[in-house]
Motif scaffolding. Structure first.
Motif, PDB file in Angstrom:
ATOM      1  N   VAL A 153      -8.363 -81.447  98.236  1.00  0.00           N
ATOM      2  CA  VAL A 153      -8.987 -81.860  99.485  1.00  0.00           C
ATOM      3  C   VAL A 153     -10.406 -81.314  99.492  1.00  0.00           C
ATOM      4  O   VAL A 153     -10.618 -80.113  99.295  1.00  0.00           O
ATOM      5  CB  VAL A 153      -8.221 -81.345 100.720  1.00  0.00           C
ATOM      6  N   ARG A 206      -0.805 -82.725 102.067  1.00  0.00           N
ATOM      7  CA  ARG A 206      -1.610 -82.473 100.870  1.00  0.00           C
ATOM      8  C   ARG A 206      -1.836 -80.973 100.653  1.00  0.00           C
ATOM      9  O   ARG A 206      -1.702 -80.472  99.529  1.00  0.00           O
ATOM     10  CB  ARG A 206      -2.960 -83.204 100.968  1.00  0.00           C
ATOM     11  N   ALA A 246     -12.721 -83.184 106.344  1.00  0.00           N
ATOM     12  CA  ALA A 246     -11.829 -83.154 105.181  1.00  0.00           C
ATOM     13  C   ALA A 246     -11.726 -84.562 104.603  1.00  0.00           C
ATOM     14  O   ALA A 246     -11.644 -85.550 105.349  1.00  0.00           O
ATOM     15  CB  ALA A 246     -10.451 -82.635 105.565  1.00  0.00           C
ATOM     16  N   TRP A 262     -10.221 -86.945 100.964  1.00  0.00           N
ATOM     17  CA  TRP A 262      -9.479 -87.006  99.704  1.00  0.00           C
ATOM     18  C   TRP A 262      -9.374 -88.459  99.278  1.00  0.00           C
ATOM     19  O   TRP A 262      -9.624 -89.380 100.052  1.00  0.00           O
ATOM     20  CB  TRP A 262      -8.089 -86.368  99.858  1.00  0.00           C
ATOM     21  N   TRP A 279      -2.881 -84.818 106.014  1.00  0.00           N
ATOM     22  CA  TRP A 279      -3.634 -83.658 105.528  1.00  0.00           C
ATOM     23  C   TRP A 279      -2.696 -82.475 105.285  1.00  0.00           C
ATOM     24  O   TRP A 279      -2.813 -81.776 104.260  1.00  0.00           O
ATOM     25  CB  TRP A 279      -4.700 -83.281 106.548  1.00  0.00           C
TER      26      TRP A 279
END
Length: 542
Positions: free
Chosen positions: A270, A263, A287, A289, A260
Motif C-alpha cells: 500500500v 491488504r 492510500a 494500491w 484497505w
C-alpha cells in the motif's frame, strides 16, 4: 454513405487499474506538524535536486545513472526514501514527455487549420467537413502572423523533444506564475510562500508486499496508528525504536476501509502520501494500491437483457433504457449537475450524478453504454474560429473526469460499461428517433434521442429505425413491423400467417404472398410474374 468515416466497434471498458482513498489526519499535535514539515521540506529539496539531475541527463539516462542517483540520495535520507524519490522523478519526467508530445500535436493541428484557411479567398464559406476562408482581410492578416508564431513554437518544441529536454516545475507552474499576480489571486507574499512550500514537500512512500503492513517507510496499522521512518539527518526526532516517529493521530478510512484493512493485515503493498491543505489548515493521508487484472465481461453478456444508453452533456446526463432488440423502454432519464464554482464542487456534482445513474442501473441489472469522447483536439480556437460559445461548451464537458469516475464507481457495483464510437450519434439520433418518441405527454430532446442512438450502437443494431408501413390497401395492410428485431430472432422475416378472408383487394383468401421474397409479390419491375398473367409471344406466322 461513402463519405462517412469508419467507426470502431463497441467494446467493454476495462475496470480501474488502481484504487486511491483519502482520510484526514485529525488530532495532530504541534510537534507532529513540525516533524512532518521538517521531513517534507528535507525530502522535497532532495526530490528537486534529483529532478534537476534527471532532466539534465535527458535521453542518455539509463539504469546505471538511476542507481547512481539512488545511492547519492540514500546517504542523505534512507534507501526506501531514495527509492520513492527516484521513482517519483522518473514518473514526472515521463509525464512531461507525454505532455510535450500532446503539445506538438496540438500545434500541428492549429498550423494545418490556419494554412488551409489562409489558402482560401477571403469570405469563402466553409462546409461541414472543412472550414472556409477568413471573414475579413484584417482577420486574414492577424492569422498569418499567428501562423508564424505557432511555427516558431513548433520548431522549438520539436528541438526540445529531439534533445530530450522537458520543462517541469515541482509545485506546479500555475502556482509559480501566481507569484507575479498576487493581487489578482488575492494573496500576500507570505501566503503564497506557505502554499509554495507545501506544494514542494515530499512525503510519499511506495509500498512493498511482504513487509509489515505493506509499507516500511510510512506505516499505518490496522488499528489506525501512523508512523514514518525518519531520514538520517532527522533521526534525533524519533519517539519510537528504529528511528521512527509515531503520530498522535489515529486514522480510519470511511470509503473502502474494509479493502484497505484486508491488504494491511495481509501485508500487501500500500502506497501512502501525506500532504497539507493550506486553505483548510488540515493534513490528509492518501492510500493507494493496484488492482490485479480481471477478466472482462463478454460483450454478448453485457448486451443480454438490454442496457442504458447515456449521452454526456455540459450540464446533465441523458439516459434511456433499451431492451435487447434496441427498443426504448419506459421514460427518458435526466441526471443533472452544476459545473460552476470550485474544482471540489464540480467533482462532487459529477460524482452525485453518476451515483444516481449507477444505482438506477443496479436496480434494473443493466449495463451502461456511453460514448468514448475525447475533446483534447476539439477545443482549439483554430478549429472552431469565432465560435467561442461552442468552444466553451465542449471545454466545460468533464469527459475525462466523468469517464474515470464512472469506470471506477461502476467496478465497485459490478456494472459493465460499454464504450461506443461517438460519430453521428446526436445527428442520427435526432433524425430517426426524436420525432417518433415525441408525444402529447412527452417531449423528447435531442439528447434523449442521442441516448437511444448510443444504446442501439452498443447493442450492435443500426441507429436508423425501419420505415413506417405503407398505407392501407397499398400492397399491404400496415403489416410491416416498425421496431428493430434482434438479428437472431426466429421468424423475424418469415412468412406472414394465413388469415381467413381477403387480405387485400387484389389477393383473395388463402392466396397470401411471401413477405420475404420481394420477387414473389405483385409488384412492377420484378423478375417473377404470375403464370396466368404472362403473355405468350406472338406467332411468327402473323
Amino acid at each position: 454513405m461513402g463519405g462517412l468515416r469508419e467507426m470502431t466497434a463497441p467494446f467493454v471498458v476495462p475496470g480501474p487499474s488502481g484504487v486511491s482513498i483519502r482520510t484526514r489526519l485529525g488530532g495532530l499535535s504541534a510537534g507532529d506538524e513540525k516533524v512532518l514539515r521538517l521531513v517534507g521540506d528535507l525530502l522535497g529539496s532532495l526530490a528537486s535536486r534529483d529532478l534537476k539531475t534527471r532532466c539534465a541527463a535527458g535521453l542518455e539516462h539509463d539504469s546505471e545513472r538511476w542507481a547512481e542517483r539512488k545511492r547519492g540520495l540514500t546517504e542523505e535520507s534512507s534507501s526506501r526514501w531514495a527509492g520513492s524519490i527516484t521513482k517519483a522523478t522518473h514518473d514526472q519526467w515521463a509525464l512531461a514527455r507525454r505532455g510535450q508530445l500532446a503539445h506538438i500535436q496540438s500545434l500541428q493541428a492549429g498550423i494545418g487549420t490556419i494554412t488551409h484557411r489562409l489558402s482560401l479567398p477571403v469570405g469563402e464559406k466553409g462546409t461541414k467537413r472543412a472550414p472556409g476562408g477568413y471573414r475579413s482581410k484584417q482577420e486574414w492578416c492577424a492569422k498569418s502572423r499567428r501562423l508564424h508564431l505557432l511555427e516558431d513554437r513548433l520548431q522549438a518544441a520539436r528541438a526540445d523533444r529531439e534533445a530530450g529536454v522537458v520543462h517541469v516545475v515541482r509545485g506546479g507552474k500555475r502556482l509559480l506564475n501566481t507569484r507575479h499576480h498576487l493581487n489578482a489571486a488575492q494573496l500576500t507574499e507570505p501566503d503564497w510562500r506557505q502554499r509554495w512550500q507545501a506544494g514542494r514537500r515530499f512525503l510519499t512512500a511506495d509500498g512493498e508486499s511482504g513487509k509489515r503492513y505493506g509499507n516500511e517507510t510510512i506505516r499505518v496499522t490496522d488499528a489506525g496508528e501512523v508512523s514514518l521512518r525518519l531520514p538520517a539527518p532527522l533521526a534525533h526526532l524519533a519517539n519510537a525504536p528504529h528511528g521512527r516517529y509515531v503520530l498522535t493521530a489515529r486514522v480510519s478510512f470511511a470509503h473502502r476501509g474494509e479493502q484497505w484493512a484486508d491488504r494491511v493485515t495481509a501485508n500487501r503493498a500500500v502506497a501512502y502520501h501525506i500532504h497539507e491543505d493550506i486553505d483548510r489548515g488540515r493534513w490528509y493521508l492518501t492510500a493507494s494500491w493496484t488492482n490485479p487484472p480481471v477478466t472482462l465481461v463478454p460483450l454478448a453478456t453485457a448486451r443480454a437483457g438490454g442496457l442504458v444508453g447515456v449521452d454526456t452533456n455540459a450540464d446533465h446526463l441523458a439516459a434511456w433504457r433499451l431492451d435487447e432488440h434496441g427498443n426504448p423502454v419506459g421514460e427518458p432519464l435526466r441526471f443533472g449537475y452544476d459545473l460552476s464554482g470550485t474544482a471540489d464542487h464540480r467533482d462532487a456534482q459529477v460524482r452525485h450524478a453518476l451515483i444516481r445513474l449507477l444505482h438506477w442501473a443496479k436496480r434494473h441489472s443493466l449495463a451502461i453504454a456511453i460514448e468514448d469522447l475525447d475533446f483534447t483536439a476539439e477545443t482549439t480556437r483554430e478549429k472552431h474560429g469565432r465560435r467561442k460559445r461552442f468552444r466553451k461548451l465542449i471545454s466545460g464537458m468533464p469527459t475525462s473526469r466523468l469517464r474515470a469516475r464512472l469506470v471506477s464507481m461502476a467496478a465497485e457495483l459490478g456494472i459493465t460499461i460499454v464504450a461506443v464510437d461517438p460519430a453521428y450519434t446526436s445527428k442520427w439520433g435526432a433524425q430517426h428517433w426524436q420525432r417518433p418518441l415525441t408525444s402529447t405527454t412527452r417531449k423528447t430532446t435531442r439528447h434523449d434521442a442521442a441516448a437511444v442512438a448510443i444504446g442501439r450502437r452498443a447493442l450492435g443494431h443500426p441507429i436508423r429505425r425501419r420505415t413506417a408501413p405503407p398505407l392501407h390497401d397499398q400492397s399491404d395492410r400496415a403489416g410491416h413491423r416498425t421496431v428493430q428485431a434482434r438479428p437472431g430472432t426466429p421468424g423475424r422475416e418469415g412468412n406472414r400467417p394465413r388469415i381467413p378472408g381477403p387480405r387485400t383487394r387484389s389477393v383473395g383468401a388463402g392466396r397470401g404472398e411471401n413477405a420475404v421474397d420481394q420477387n414473389a409479390q405483385h409488384r412492377s419491375g420484378r423478375s417473377t410474374e404470375r403464370g396466368f398473367w404472362q403473355q405468350d409471344s406472338l406467332p411468327l406466322s402473323l
